[in-house]
Design a protein around this motif. Structure first.
Motif, PDB file in Angstrom:
ATOM      1  N   LYS A  48       0.235  -1.699   0.032  1.00 16.54           N
ATOM      2  CA  LYS A  48      -0.099   0.022  -0.492  1.00 16.54           C
ATOM      3  C   LYS A  48       1.204   1.166  -0.191  1.00 16.54           C
ATOM      4  N   ASN A  49       0.280   2.134  -0.276  1.00 20.12           N
ATOM      5  CA  ASN A  49       0.835   3.905  -0.585  1.00 20.12           C
ATOM      6  C   ASN A  49       2.096   3.566  -1.103  1.00 20.12           C
ATOM      7  N   LEU A  50       2.887   3.010  -2.034  1.00 21.52           N
ATOM      8  CA  LEU A  50       3.973   2.981  -2.294  1.00 21.52           C
ATOM      9  C   LEU A  50       3.814   3.000  -4.109  1.00 21.52           C
ATOM     10  N   LYS A  51       4.222   4.269  -4.318  1.00 20.97           N
ATOM     11  CA  LYS A  51       4.559   4.620  -6.214  1.00 20.97           C
ATOM     12  C   LYS A  51       6.028   4.769  -6.453  1.00 20.97           C
ATOM     13  N   LEU A  52       5.980   4.178  -7.601  1.00 21.34           N
ATOM     14  CA  LEU A  52       7.134   4.621  -7.711  1.00 21.34           C
ATOM     15  C   LEU A  52       7.691   5.228  -9.346  1.00 21.34           C
ATOM     16  N   PHE A  53       8.352   6.202  -9.456  1.00 26.37           N
ATOM     17  CA  PHE A  53       8.266   6.983 -10.992  1.00 26.37           C
ATOM     18  C   PHE A  53       9.780   7.242 -11.291  1.00 26.37           C
ATOM     19  N   THR A  54      10.016   7.482 -12.572  1.00 28.93           N
ATOM     20  CA  THR A  54      10.832   8.213 -13.666  1.00 28.93           C
ATOM     21  C   THR A  54      10.108   8.910 -14.102  1.00 28.93           C
ATOM     22  N   LEU A  55      10.894   9.760 -15.290  1.00 28.57           N
ATOM     23  CA  LEU A  55      10.198  10.414 -16.091  1.00 28.57           C
ATOM     24  C   LEU A  55      10.391   9.524 -17.497  1.00 28.57           C
ATOM     25  N   GLU A  56       9.421  10.565 -18.730  1.00 31.39           N
ATOM     26  CA  GLU A  56       8.823   9.313 -19.905  1.00 31.39           C
ATOM     27  C   GLU A  56      10.702  10.081 -20.498  1.00 31.39           C
ATOM     28  N   GLY A  57      10.382   9.117 -21.251  1.00 29.88           N
ATOM     29  CA  GLY A  57      12.627   9.649 -22.278  1.00 29.88           C
ATOM     30  C   GLY A  57      13.227   8.456 -22.385  1.00 29.88           C
ATOM     31  N   GLU A  58      14.352   8.497 -23.281  1.00 35.65           N
ATOM     32  CA  GLU A  58      15.325   7.876 -22.580  1.00 35.65           C
ATOM     33  C   GLU A  58      16.203   8.250 -21.984  1.00 35.65           C
ATOM     34  N   GLN A  59      16.580   9.678 -21.943  1.00 35.54           N
ATOM     35  CA  GLN A  59      17.103   9.930 -20.779  1.00 35.54           C
ATOM     36  C   GLN A  59      17.511   9.542 -19.360  1.00 35.54           C
ATOM     37  N   ALA A  60      16.259  10.099 -18.466  1.00 37.60           N
ATOM     38  CA  ALA A  60      15.578   9.364 -17.881  1.00 37.60           C
ATOM     39  C   ALA A  60      16.013   8.010 -17.497  1.00 37.60           C
ATOM     40  N   ARG A  61      16.264   6.590 -18.643  1.00 37.64           N
ATOM     41  CA  ARG A  61      16.137   5.754 -18.270  1.00 37.64           C
ATOM     42  C   ARG A  61      18.036   5.595 -18.153  1.00 37.64           C
ATOM     43  N   TYR A  62      18.553   6.324 -18.885  1.00 39.53           N
ATOM     44  CA  TYR A  62      20.021   6.391 -18.918  1.00 39.53           C
ATOM     45  C   TYR A  62      20.301   6.318 -17.407  1.00 39.53           C
ATOM     46  N   ASP A  63      20.063   7.723 -17.032  1.00 39.14           N
ATOM     47  CA  ASP A  63      20.301   7.923 -15.358  1.00 39.14           C
ATOM     48  C   ASP A  63      19.878   7.541 -14.075  1.00 39.14           C
ATOM     49  N   ALA A  64      18.757   6.612 -15.029  1.00 36.28           N
ATOM     50  CA  ALA A  64      18.303   5.587 -14.102  1.00 36.28           C
ATOM     51  C   ALA A  64      18.151   6.647 -12.942  1.00 36.28           C
ATOM     52  N   LEU A  65      17.139   7.404 -13.713  1.00 37.77           N
ATOM     53  CA  LEU A  65      16.332   8.608 -12.577  1.00 37.77           C
ATOM     54  C   LEU A  65      15.395   7.940 -11.801  1.00 37.77           C
ATOM     55  N   PHE A  66      14.836   8.166 -10.830  1.00 33.83           N
ATOM     56  CA  PHE A  66      13.532   7.160  -9.772  1.00 33.83           C
ATOM     57  C   PHE A  66      13.235   7.880  -8.758  1.00 33.83           C
ATOM     58  N   VAL A  67      11.951   8.400  -8.396  1.00 33.91           N
ATOM     59  CA  VAL A  67      12.093   9.316  -7.314  1.00 33.91           C
ATOM     60  C   VAL A  67      10.659   8.161  -6.587  1.00 33.91           C
ATOM     61  N   VAL A  68      10.710   7.675  -5.684  1.00 33.59           N
ATOM     62  CA  VAL A  68       9.790   7.060  -4.533  1.00 33.59           C
ATOM     63  C   VAL A  68       9.359   7.625  -4.133  1.00 33.59           C
ATOM     64  N   VAL A  69       7.598   7.520  -2.841  1.00 36.78           N
ATOM     65  CA  VAL A  69       6.785   7.802  -2.822  1.00 36.78           C
ATOM     66  C   VAL A  69       6.804   6.837  -1.610  1.00 36.78           C
ATOM     67  N   ASP A  70       7.077   6.975  -1.009  1.00 36.22           N
ATOM     68  CA  ASP A  70       6.447   5.688   0.277  1.00 36.22           C
ATOM     69  C   ASP A  70       6.085   6.402   1.040  1.00 36.22           C
ATOM     70  N   ARG A  71       4.319   6.138   1.077  1.00 35.72           N
ATOM     71  CA  ARG A  71       3.850   7.803   1.944  1.00 35.72           C
ATOM     72  C   ARG A  71       3.718   7.905   2.211  1.00 35.72           C
ATOM     73  N   TYR A  72       4.725   8.968   2.993  1.00 33.91           N
ATOM     74  CA  TYR A  72       5.052  10.343   2.807  1.00 33.91           C
ATOM     75  C   TYR A  72       6.401  10.852   3.053  1.00 33.91           C
ATOM     76  N   GLN A  73       7.274   9.619   2.382  1.00 41.56           N
ATOM     77  CA  GLN A  73       7.999  10.317   2.546  1.00 41.56           C
ATOM     78  C   GLN A  73       9.202   9.772   0.485  1.00 41.56           C
ATOM     79  N   ILE A  74       9.436  10.794   0.333  1.00 43.84           N
ATOM     80  CA  ILE A  74      10.189  10.381  -1.176  1.00 43.84           C
ATOM     81  C   ILE A  74      11.882  10.696  -0.610  1.00 43.84           C
ATOM     82  N   PHE A  75      12.296   8.803  -1.726  1.00 43.68           N
ATOM     83  CA  PHE A  75      13.511   8.801  -2.148  1.00 43.68           C
ATOM     84  C   PHE A  75      14.264   9.424  -3.599  1.00 43.68           C
TER      85      PHE A  75
END
Length: 287
Positions: A48-75
């Motif tokens: 529950k309450n776990l959301k995982l994001f990157t940005l659309e596009g190849e560059q974000a994938r090459y950069d391994a860009l991630f934002v984790v929203v775990d309940r009220y916390q961001i990583f």
């Protein structure tokens, strides 16, 4: 160019994690953060309450860009902090309920600060911490026997109310958080052998760091904090993990303990909490 957040899952996280092995241990915060959330998803794909994001596009994938929203916390993580994509991803989040931005490595702090300023967000706190690090091969040498009359055991969820009550950072929803971390992550407790009283403990937090390190008041000044730190570090090392901990510069006793054990400072991280802009969020019962 306009960007959009893209939801990602387990396979993407595993692919990203491999990229963070380069220039070790520079990206170990991102690597071990992903390691925990990968294991969370394997254990509970519908967590529950776990959301995982990157940005659309190849560059974000090459950069391994991630934002984790775990309940009220961001990583957040990226191997490239020069192209502005980290800021773009953070800017696209809904900040209305407030976030605790947890263990943000120094390379991403500028992007985070820029988002806070541009959105004119008010802060509850902004704290810097030193990142203490030890290689697994060294942590294997920390194994120590408990003193006479005490035993090491893994924590149980039944211990969570005590740990939450003693934790200086306890807050609305933290009991659920402690229960989940005990269930999902490596941990260690020191108990009296005769009565099974829990007297000291440490838990690996979602970001991959040692946390919630605590000794009951009536058992302080006996070196128990160092003992459970050694035990949990050894447990992580037996799984092949290096060990990390975050300590505020003003916390001289903890910094001294980690230094004495052989940890070294390799980076700084920031913890930052933004205030809600549209009212406090209320967690459902039990969460």
């Amino acid at each position: 160019m306009s960007y959009k957040l893209k939801v990602i899952g387990l396979l993407e996280l595993e692919a990203f994690q491999k990229l963070y092995k380069q220039n070790w241990p520079k990206y170990c915060p991102e690597y071990y953060c992903l390691d925990n959330f990968i294991e969370f998803l394997k254990a509970d794909p519908q967590i529950k309450n776990l959301k995982l994001f990157t940005l659309e596009g190849e560059q974000a994938r090459y950069d391994a860009l991630f934002v984790v929203v775990d309940r009220y916390q961001i990583f957040v993580g990226s191997i490239n902090n020069t192209n502005g994509l980290t800021r773009q991803a953070l800017d696209l989040l809904d900040w209305s309920f407030g976030f605790k931005c947890s263990s943000i490595p120094s390379r991403h702090i500028e992007a985070l600060d820029n988002v806070v300023r541009s959105k004119e967000l008010n802060l509850e706190f902004r704290d810097a911490t030193d990142l203490f690090y030890m290689k697994a091969e060294d942590a294997l040498m920390l194994k120590v026997e408990p003193p006479s009359g005490f035993i090491f055991k893994s924590l149980s969820e039944a211990d969570a109310p005590l740990i939450n009550e003693e934790w200086p950072n306890h807050h609305l929803g933290s009991l659920y958080f402690i229960q989940r971390q005990i269930r999902m992550c490596v941990n260690a407790g020191l108990y009296t052998e005769e009565t099974q009283e829990l007297v000291a403990w440490c838990i690996r937090l979602q970001g991959g760091y040692l946390g919630a390190l605590q000794v009951k008041d009536c058992h302080k000044r006996r070196g128990f904090g160092s003992l459970v730190t050694r035990e949990i570090s050894h447990r992580l090392a037996t799984q092949g993990h290096d060990v990390m901990a975050l300590v505020g510069p003003s916390n001289k006793p903890s910094a001294g303990m980690f230094s004495k054990l052989g940890f070294r400072i390799i980076d700084q991280c920031v913890w930052l909490r933004t205030k809600p802009t549209t009212g406090e969020f209320t967690w459902p019962d039990g969460e």
